[in-house]
Design an enzyme around this catalytic site. Structure first.
Site, PDB file in Angstrom:
ATOM      1  N   ARG A 136       0.823  -1.212   0.000  1.00  0.00           N
ATOM      2  CA  ARG A 136       0.000   0.000   0.000  1.00  0.00           C
ATOM      3  C   ARG A 136       0.853   1.255   0.000  1.00  0.00           C
ATOM      4  O   ARG A 136       0.523   2.246  -0.650  1.00  0.00           O
ATOM      5  CB  ARG A 136      -0.949  -0.017   1.216  1.00  0.00           C
ATOM      6  CG  ARG A 136      -2.098  -1.033   1.051  1.00  0.00           C
ATOM      7  CD  ARG A 136      -2.742  -1.349   2.387  1.00  0.00           C
ATOM      8  NE  ARG A 136      -3.943  -2.175   2.296  1.00  0.00           N
ATOM      9  CZ  ARG A 136      -3.968  -3.488   2.085  1.00  0.00           C
ATOM     10  NH1 ARG A 136      -2.835  -4.155   1.917  1.00  0.00           N
ATOM     11  NH2 ARG A 136      -5.116  -4.143   2.041  1.00  0.00           N
ATOM     12  N   ARG A 152      -5.853 -17.624  -9.880  1.00  0.00           N
ATOM     13  CA  ARG A 152      -6.672 -17.213  -8.726  1.00  0.00           C
ATOM     14  C   ARG A 152      -7.854 -16.341  -9.165  1.00  0.00           C
ATOM     15  O   ARG A 152      -7.770 -15.651 -10.176  1.00  0.00           O
ATOM     16  CB  ARG A 152      -5.791 -16.496  -7.690  1.00  0.00           C
ATOM     17  CG  ARG A 152      -4.807 -17.474  -7.052  1.00  0.00           C
ATOM     18  CD  ARG A 152      -3.920 -16.802  -6.036  1.00  0.00           C
ATOM     19  NE  ARG A 152      -4.667 -16.323  -4.891  1.00  0.00           N
ATOM     20  CZ  ARG A 152      -4.152 -15.552  -3.943  1.00  0.00           C
ATOM     21  NH1 ARG A 152      -2.881 -15.162  -4.031  1.00  0.00           N
ATOM     22  NH2 ARG A 152      -4.877 -15.161  -2.928  1.00  0.00           N
ATOM     23  N   SER A 160     -13.073  -9.267   2.642  1.00  0.00           N
ATOM     24  CA  SER A 160     -11.770  -9.276   1.978  1.00  0.00           C
ATOM     25  C   SER A 160     -11.199  -7.865   1.923  1.00  0.00           C
ATOM     26  O   SER A 160     -11.806  -6.959   1.353  1.00  0.00           O
ATOM     27  CB  SER A 160     -11.915  -9.819   0.550  1.00  0.00           C
ATOM     28  OG  SER A 160     -10.801  -9.427  -0.226  1.00  0.00           O
ATOM     29  N   GLN A 195      -8.673  -7.037   0.283  1.00  0.00           N
ATOM     30  CA  GLN A 195      -8.234  -6.743  -1.095  1.00  0.00           C
ATOM     31  C   GLN A 195      -9.389  -6.163  -1.894  1.00  0.00           C
ATOM     32  O   GLN A 195      -9.225  -5.170  -2.615  1.00  0.00           O
ATOM     33  CB  GLN A 195      -7.694  -8.012  -1.750  1.00  0.00           C
ATOM     34  CG  GLN A 195      -6.430  -8.512  -1.063  1.00  0.00           C
ATOM     35  CD  GLN A 195      -5.912  -9.811  -1.638  1.00  0.00           C
ATOM     36  OE1 GLN A 195      -6.501 -10.383  -2.545  1.00  0.00           O
ATOM     37  NE2 GLN A 195      -4.792 -10.276  -1.103  1.00  0.00           N
ATOM     38  N   ASP A 229      -4.330 -15.652   7.163  1.00  0.00           N
ATOM     39  CA  ASP A 229      -2.981 -15.951   6.667  1.00  0.00           C
ATOM     40  C   ASP A 229      -2.179 -16.813   7.647  1.00  0.00           C
ATOM     41  O   ASP A 229      -1.170 -17.410   7.269  1.00  0.00           O
ATOM     42  CB  ASP A 229      -2.207 -14.650   6.403  1.00  0.00           C
ATOM     43  CG  ASP A 229      -2.780 -13.908   5.204  1.00  0.00           C
ATOM     44  OD1 ASP A 229      -3.523 -14.507   4.414  1.00  0.00           O
ATOM     45  OD2 ASP A 229      -2.470 -12.698   5.061  1.00  0.00           O
ATOM     46  N   LYS A 270      -6.222 -19.074  -1.711  1.00  0.00           N
ATOM     47  CA  LYS A 270      -4.992 -18.343  -1.388  1.00  0.00           C
ATOM     48  C   LYS A 270      -3.886 -18.796  -2.345  1.00  0.00           C
ATOM     49  O   LYS A 270      -4.159 -19.352  -3.387  1.00  0.00           O
ATOM     50  CB  LYS A 270      -4.620 -18.573   0.082  1.00  0.00           C
ATOM     51  CG  LYS A 270      -5.617 -17.955   1.048  1.00  0.00           C
ATOM     52  CD  LYS A 270      -5.619 -16.443   0.925  1.00  0.00           C
ATOM     53  CE  LYS A 270      -6.673 -15.793   1.780  1.00  0.00           C
ATOM     54  NZ  LYS A 270      -6.790 -14.354   1.532  1.00  0.00           N
ATOM     55  N   ARG A 307      -5.213 -23.854   0.608  1.00  0.00           N
ATOM     56  CA  ARG A 307      -4.552 -24.124   1.898  1.00  0.00           C
ATOM     57  C   ARG A 307      -5.304 -25.129   2.754  1.00  0.00           C
ATOM     58  O   ARG A 307      -4.749 -25.614   3.740  1.00  0.00           O
ATOM     59  CB  ARG A 307      -4.307 -22.812   2.655  1.00  0.00           C
ATOM     60  CG  ARG A 307      -3.203 -22.006   2.029  1.00  0.00           C
ATOM     61  CD  ARG A 307      -2.859 -20.759   2.814  1.00  0.00           C
ATOM     62  NE  ARG A 307      -1.769 -20.045   2.145  1.00  0.00           N
ATOM     63  CZ  ARG A 307      -1.512 -18.761   2.296  1.00  0.00           C
ATOM     64  NH1 ARG A 307      -2.265 -18.021   3.082  1.00  0.00           N
ATOM     65  NH2 ARG A 307      -0.502 -18.205   1.660  1.00  0.00           N
ATOM     66  N   ARG A 361       3.537 -19.640   2.761  1.00  0.00           N
ATOM     67  CA  ARG A 361       3.099 -19.896   4.148  1.00  0.00           C
ATOM     68  C   ARG A 361       3.032 -21.394   4.452  1.00  0.00           C
ATOM     69  O   ARG A 361       3.212 -21.824   5.589  1.00  0.00           O
ATOM     70  CB  ARG A 361       1.768 -19.209   4.439  1.00  0.00           C
ATOM     71  CG  ARG A 361       1.872 -17.691   4.272  1.00  0.00           C
ATOM     72  CD  ARG A 361       0.901 -16.921   5.114  1.00  0.00           C
ATOM     73  NE  ARG A 361       0.823 -15.545   4.628  1.00  0.00           N
ATOM     74  CZ  ARG A 361       1.706 -14.584   4.896  1.00  0.00           C
ATOM     75  NH1 ARG A 361       2.739 -14.844   5.670  1.00  0.00           N
ATOM     76  NH2 ARG A 361       1.555 -13.372   4.404  1.00  0.00           N
TER      77      ARG A 361
HETATM   78  C1  S3P Z   1      -4.399  -8.890   2.168  1.00  0.00           C
HETATM   79  C2  S3P Z   1      -5.673  -9.346   2.423  1.00  0.00           C
HETATM   80  C3  S3P Z   1      -5.991 -10.760   2.644  1.00  0.00           C
HETATM   81  C4  S3P Z   1      -4.739 -11.571   2.971  1.00  0.00           C
HETATM   82  C5  S3P Z   1      -3.601 -11.254   2.042  1.00  0.00           C
HETATM   83  C6  S3P Z   1      -3.233  -9.792   2.146  1.00  0.00           C
HETATM   84  C7  S3P Z   1      -4.194  -7.456   1.947  1.00  0.00           C
HETATM   85  O1  S3P Z   1      -6.582 -11.298   1.486  1.00  0.00           O
HETATM   86  O2  S3P Z   1      -5.040 -12.948   2.916  1.00  0.00           O
HETATM   87  O3  S3P Z   1      -2.469 -12.034   2.363  1.00  0.00           O
HETATM   88  O4  S3P Z   1      -3.047  -6.978   2.003  1.00  0.00           O
HETATM   89  O5  S3P Z   1      -5.191  -6.759   1.702  1.00  0.00           O
HETATM   90  P1  S3P Z   1      -8.154 -11.157   1.193  1.00  0.00           P
HETATM   91  O6  S3P Z   1      -8.472  -9.735   1.037  1.00  0.00           O
HETATM   92  O7  S3P Z   1      -8.372 -11.921  -0.081  1.00  0.00           O
HETATM   93  O8  S3P Z   1      -8.852 -11.774   2.356  1.00  0.00           O
END
Ligand code: S3P
Length: 425
Positions: A28, A120, A165, A167, A312, A339, A343, A384
């Site tokens: 970020r 993905r 999420s 993300q 994670d 992921k 996992r 991981r």
């Molecule tokens: C992350 C959000 C998570 C996490 C990933 C990093 C991020 O994923 O599993 O390792 O930096 O926003 P999701 O948003 O898909 O849950």
């Protein structure tokens, strides 16, 4: 394909301020420089493959990046159309957040990654972004990379996400900053909130009320970040589990973000019986501090709430479960299937190789604690999974295949591990 053999550890005292810097915050801090006027200053940026890819993308988008080996500065004059594909490597965070950032930028952009990333699901961001007018496409009707983006104007939205999420939330917040009116985003459970904290710190009009975030479009460029990236709790957690499962061991993990959306796995390990203390040392953008873990006998636990707060860390937590008394259960964790590897399957398969009894469900698994046995296990290209089973090796010895992926998030992992046990690579 590189392989590692790790030998059982004797009781150890581990203390480190060199745990890998936080991956989420590093991504970020590089990306958000594209929204700022003036010089972004980043100390302790994660020099892992995932985040270095994001930094290179920012550079390909026209930013001036300077790196003296310690401090990275970024200056941007706005997003330029690149003359090459933007390579996100293995990083879902990189790819999904760049979708949000680039959806409104002037130009054509192609995002691609490695074989794992390009399998993905991306519809979770391309879908809602398309709904607000973004021109995004990819394989399987926009669900898989390579993705192409033709940036343009975006409509305001009021979006309720089905999944918790960060993300997806971050991609939509980035899009909202350039939408034509205020937007709101709701999630079913609070996911990690670095985007909100950092953009607010840069002066963006972002308000969080429970599970709803409202975002005002940017009227002008934001103030640049001046940030020291804290240590990554997800990386630190491998050493927390190491201390929890080796009799007599202690780990002191320094300078870790204590953001509540990130340390739930430590809380879970504490509920299992590990002796844990948290000391706050700093609070800029994020609470930061030291976490101390001391070995104690572990008991089983059920994990079914706030899954995104420890998603994670579940592979590493499963190693602690394998060393605990009783049957631990993980539920509501179907996100684990999408992921860096599936996992649920990779943890279940590898624990079974180590003679641990595991039941697999669609949304999780149950682990019955027992005696971990040495085995040869595969990482499936997932950092991981590789690190979790290396840590399991501290109890019984282990050979883990395909370990290059560890460089995506924790380049100095072995350097730190070698201070507590013998490792052959
Ligand atoms: C992350 C959000 C998570 C996490 C990933 C990093 C991020 O994923 O599993 O390792 O930096 O926003 P999701 O948003 O898909 O849950």
């Amino acid at each position: 394909m590189k392989t590692v053999t790790v030998y059982p550890a004797q009781s150890f005292q581990f203390q480190s301020s060199a745990i890998a810097p936080d991956k989420s915050i590093s991504h970020r801090s590089a990306m958000f420089a594209m929204l700022a006027e003036g010089k972004t200053v980043i100390k302790n940026f994660l020099r892992g493959e995932d985040t270095m890819n994001s930094l290179r993308i920012v550079e390909k988008l026209g930013a001036k990046v300077e790196d003296d080996g310690k401090i990275i500065t970024i200056e941007s004059d706005g997003i330029m159309e690149p003359d090459a594909v933007l390579d996100c490597g293995n990083s879902g965070t990189g790819m999904r957040l760049f979708c949000g950032l680039l959806a409104s930028a002037d130009g054509h952009f192609v995002l691609s990654g490695d074989a794992y990333l390009n399998r993905r699901p991306m519809k979770r961001v391309t879908g809602p972004l398309r709904d607000i007018g973004a021109q995004l496409d990819g394989r399987n009707n926009g669900d898989m990379a390579p993705l192409s983006i033709r940036g343009g104007s975006l409509k305001a939205f009021d979006y309720s996400s089905r999944i918790a999420s960060a993300q997806v939330k971050s991609a939509m917040i980035l899009a909202a900053l350039n939408a034509d009116a205020p937007c709101s985003y709701r999630e079913p459970e609070l996911s990690r909130d670095h985007t909100e904290r950092m953009l607010k710190g840069m002066g963006a009009g972002i308000e969080v009320d429970g599970l709803t975030t409202t975002i005002q479009p940017m009227k002008e460029l934001l103030s640049p970040l001046d940030i020291r990236v804290p240590a990554d709790p997800s990386s630190a957690f491998f050493f927390a589990v190491a201390a929890a499962i080796v009799p007599g061991a202690t780990a002191v993990l320094e300078g870790v973000t204590l953001n509540p959306t990130r340390i739930e796995a430590f809380k879970a390990l504490q509920r299992m019986g590990a002796d844990m203390t948290y000391d706050l040392t700093d609070d800029k953008y994020e609470p930061i501090g030291n976490i101390t873990i001391k070995h104690a006998p572990l008991k089983a636990i059920t994990i079914e709430d706030n899954i995104s707060w420890l998603i994670d860390e579940l592979p590493a937590l499963s190693i602690a479960m394998a060393c605990a008394e009783g049957t631990s259960v993980i539920k509501n964790a179907e996100e684990l299937r999408v992921k860096e590897s599936d996992r649920i399957s990779t943890v279940v398969e590898n624990l079974r190789h180590c003679a641990i009894e595991v039941d697999e469900f669609e949304d999780g698994y149950a682990v019955t604690g027992g005696e971990l046995m040495p085995a040869v296990v595969e990482s499936h290209g997932d950092h991981r999974i590789a690190m979790s089973f290396i840590i399991a090796g501290l109890r019984c010895g282990m050979k883990v295949e395909d370990i290059d992926c560890i460089n995506t998030s924790f380049p100095n992992f072995f350097e730190l591990l070698e201070s507590i046990t013998k490792v052959e690579r």
